[in-house]
Scaffold this motif. Structure first.
Motif, PDB file in Angstrom:
ATOM      1  N   ARG A  51       9.637   5.911  -4.532  1.00  0.00           N
ATOM      2  CA  ARG A  51       9.191   4.750  -5.463  1.00  0.00           C
ATOM      3  C   ARG A  51       7.584   5.080  -5.692  1.00  0.00           C
ATOM      4  N   LEU A  52       7.042   5.148  -6.783  1.00  0.00           N
ATOM      5  CA  LEU A  52       5.767   5.676  -7.081  1.00  0.00           C
ATOM      6  C   LEU A  52       5.047   4.371  -7.576  1.00  0.00           C
ATOM      7  N   GLY A  53       3.813   4.355  -7.381  1.00  0.00           N
ATOM      8  CA  GLY A  53       2.963   3.329  -7.882  1.00  0.00           C
ATOM      9  C   GLY A  53       1.515   3.939  -7.723  1.00  0.00           C
ATOM     10  N   MET A  54       0.714   3.125  -8.532  1.00  0.00           N
ATOM     11  CA  MET A  54      -0.911   3.507  -8.561  1.00  0.00           C
ATOM     12  C   MET A  54      -1.785   2.256  -8.268  1.00  0.00           C
ATOM     13  N   ILE A  55      -2.812   2.563  -7.407  1.00  0.00           N
ATOM     14  CA  ILE A  55      -3.699   1.395  -7.079  1.00  0.00           C
ATOM     15  C   ILE A  55      -5.236   2.229  -7.509  1.00  0.00           C
ATOM     16  N   SER A  56      -5.792   1.383  -8.577  1.00  0.00           N
ATOM     17  CA  SER A  56      -7.066   2.145  -8.918  1.00  0.00           C
ATOM     18  C   SER A  56      -8.314   1.085  -9.275  1.00  0.00           C
ATOM     19  N   ASN A  57      -9.417   1.509  -8.851  1.00  0.00           N
ATOM     20  CA  ASN A  57     -10.571   0.522  -9.172  1.00  0.00           C
ATOM     21  C   ASN A  57     -10.921   1.288 -10.597  1.00  0.00           C
ATOM     22  N   THR A  58     -11.259   0.537 -11.724  1.00  0.00           N
ATOM     23  CA  THR A  58     -11.489   0.962 -12.931  1.00  0.00           C
ATOM     24  C   THR A  58     -12.742   1.402 -13.347  1.00  0.00           C
ATOM     25  N   GLY A  59     -13.958   0.881 -12.595  1.00  0.00           N
ATOM     26  CA  GLY A  59     -15.251   1.128 -13.184  1.00  0.00           C
ATOM     27  C   GLY A  59     -15.460   0.967 -14.603  1.00  0.00           C
ATOM     28  N   MET A  60     -15.890   1.683 -15.291  1.00  0.00           N
ATOM     29  CA  MET A  60     -16.471   1.356 -16.587  1.00  0.00           C
ATOM     30  C   MET A  60     -15.281   1.331 -17.526  1.00  0.00           C
TER      31      MET A  60
ATOM     32  N   ARG B 291      -8.722  -8.358 -10.859  1.00  0.00           N
ATOM     33  CA  ARG B 291      -9.727  -9.170 -10.333  1.00  0.00           C
ATOM     34  C   ARG B 291     -10.185  -8.814  -9.034  1.00  0.00           C
ATOM     35  N   LEU B 292      -9.466  -7.823  -8.402  1.00  0.00           N
ATOM     36  CA  LEU B 292      -9.717  -7.191  -7.088  1.00  0.00           C
ATOM     37  C   LEU B 292     -10.075  -5.906  -6.880  1.00  0.00           C
ATOM     38  N   ALA B 293     -10.753  -5.460  -5.967  1.00  0.00           N
ATOM     39  CA  ALA B 293     -11.169  -3.931  -6.012  1.00  0.00           C
ATOM     40  C   ALA B 293     -10.817  -3.499  -4.353  1.00  0.00           C
ATOM     41  N   LYS B 294     -10.347  -2.228  -4.338  1.00  0.00           N
ATOM     42  CA  LYS B 294     -10.288  -1.512  -3.073  1.00  0.00           C
ATOM     43  C   LYS B 294     -11.487  -1.478  -2.331  1.00  0.00           C
ATOM     44  N   PRO B 295     -11.312  -1.817  -1.091  1.00  0.00           N
ATOM     45  CA  PRO B 295     -10.242  -1.675  -0.230  1.00  0.00           C
ATOM     46  C   PRO B 295      -9.510  -3.099   0.006  1.00  0.00           C
ATOM     47  N   SER B 296      -9.458  -3.768  -1.170  1.00  0.00           N
ATOM     48  CA  SER B 296      -8.742  -5.120  -0.871  1.00  0.00           C
ATOM     49  C   SER B 296      -7.272  -5.032  -0.374  1.00  0.00           C
ATOM     50  N   MET B 297      -6.963  -5.529   0.517  1.00  0.00           N
ATOM     51  CA  MET B 297      -5.796  -5.345   1.309  1.00  0.00           C
ATOM     52  C   MET B 297      -4.613  -6.130   0.275  1.00  0.00           C
ATOM     53  N   GLU B 298      -5.027  -7.267  -0.467  1.00  0.00           N
ATOM     54  CA  GLU B 298      -4.348  -7.712  -1.256  1.00  0.00           C
ATOM     55  C   GLU B 298      -4.088  -6.989  -2.471  1.00  0.00           C
ATOM     56  N   MET B 299      -4.778  -6.067  -2.804  1.00  0.00           N
ATOM     57  CA  MET B 299      -4.257  -5.069  -4.071  1.00  0.00           C
ATOM     58  C   MET B 299      -3.334  -4.184  -3.731  1.00  0.00           C
ATOM     59  N   PHE B 300      -3.117  -3.809  -2.465  1.00  0.00           N
ATOM     60  CA  PHE B 300      -2.327  -2.839  -1.893  1.00  0.00           C
ATOM     61  C   PHE B 300      -1.055  -3.712  -1.787  1.00  0.00           C
TER      62      PHE B 300
END
Length: 251
Positions: free
Chosen positions: A132-141, A170-179
């Motif tokens: 199963r594949l997912g993506m976790i990304s901070n978005t910047g600009m 409204r979370l940013a890595k390395p936020s555990m919640e985001m993962f």
């Protein structure tokens, strides 16, 4: 130990490869578009004033990221506009704001980064193996909605069962919640998942704290070693073999 059943990916410098000159060109296009909108509305701001505001906005957003939080894209545009002049956002006509927002986002498509050459083959192989594949990304600009459009245009979107973008949650890595929210959407648990990324703090530290296995992509030159990955690979094409190694070690 549990067998690995899910893999999550960072986006920037992992599946898409940006270059400094492309980033500079996007910044110039954002500022030129904003200047055109403001000039058309009768304001006399200079390009240099907008540059200063853009840098101030970047610093503000970076400070928010340091707290493992993020703002929505609309909030970021508001920060940028109010960095040009205090309370400017409230005084602008909505059409001017919409024009600034448009250029702030769409500059990405004027100077898009290319997809990593190995991305398609690796993703297809992992899908064939049943991960199963997912993506976790901070978005910047650039907002997550544009990344979805980019991934769809490049036939990458359908590989992923879920995508978690920082401006949307409204979370940013390395936020555990985001993962954890990504793994919940994938229907799996941390001990059954691996995360791949190029950033030691955002990707390795975040995944480790979340209870996942982490794989670091590249040499991470100049980065502070705040965490140790379970494996490190030099090229994306090495990921299937790395997963086999982690899978064997998990049994």
């Amino acid at each position: 130990m549990s067998a690995i059943e899910a893999v999550t990916f960072d986006l920037w410098q992992t599946l898409i490869i940006d270059e400094r000159e492309l980033g500079r060109a996007r910044t110039r296009r954002r500022l030129e578009g904003a200047l055109e909108a403001l000039t058309g509305a009768g304001y006399g701001f200079s390009f240099e004033q907008l540059q200063t505001a853009y840098r101030a906005c970047f610093r503000t957003c970076r400070a928010i990221h340091a707290e493992e939080k993020d703002v929505t894209f609309d909030e970021q545009v508001t920060i940028f506009i109010d960095s040009i002049e205090e309370n400017l956002y409230q005084r602008l006509d909505s059409q001017v704001v919409d024009s600034i927002s448009y250029w702030y986002a769409e500059a990405f498509f004027d100077f898009p980064p290319p997809v990593a050459p190995e991305a398609y083959g690796v993703l297809e192989e992992l899908r064939r193996r049943g991960y199963r594949l997912g993506m976790i990304s901070n978005t910047g600009m650039t907002p997550g909605r544009l990344f979805r459009r980019y991934l769809a245009q490049h036939d990458l979107l359908d590989f992923f069962q879920t995508l978690t973008f920082s401006d949307e949650v409204r979370l940013a890595k390395p936020s555990m919640e985001m993962f954890h929210m990504t793994l919940e959407a994938l229907g799996t648990s941390p001990e059954k998942a691996v995360h791949l990324g190029d950033h030691i703090q955002n990707d390795v530290l975040g995944a480790n704290r979340a209870g996942m296995k982490s794989v670091l992509l590249g040499a991470a030159e100049g980065q502070v070693k705040v965490a140790t990955p379970h494996l490190q690979i030099e090229s994306l094409k090495e990921l299937p073999q790395a997963l086999e190694t982690l899978q064997w070690n998990s049994l």
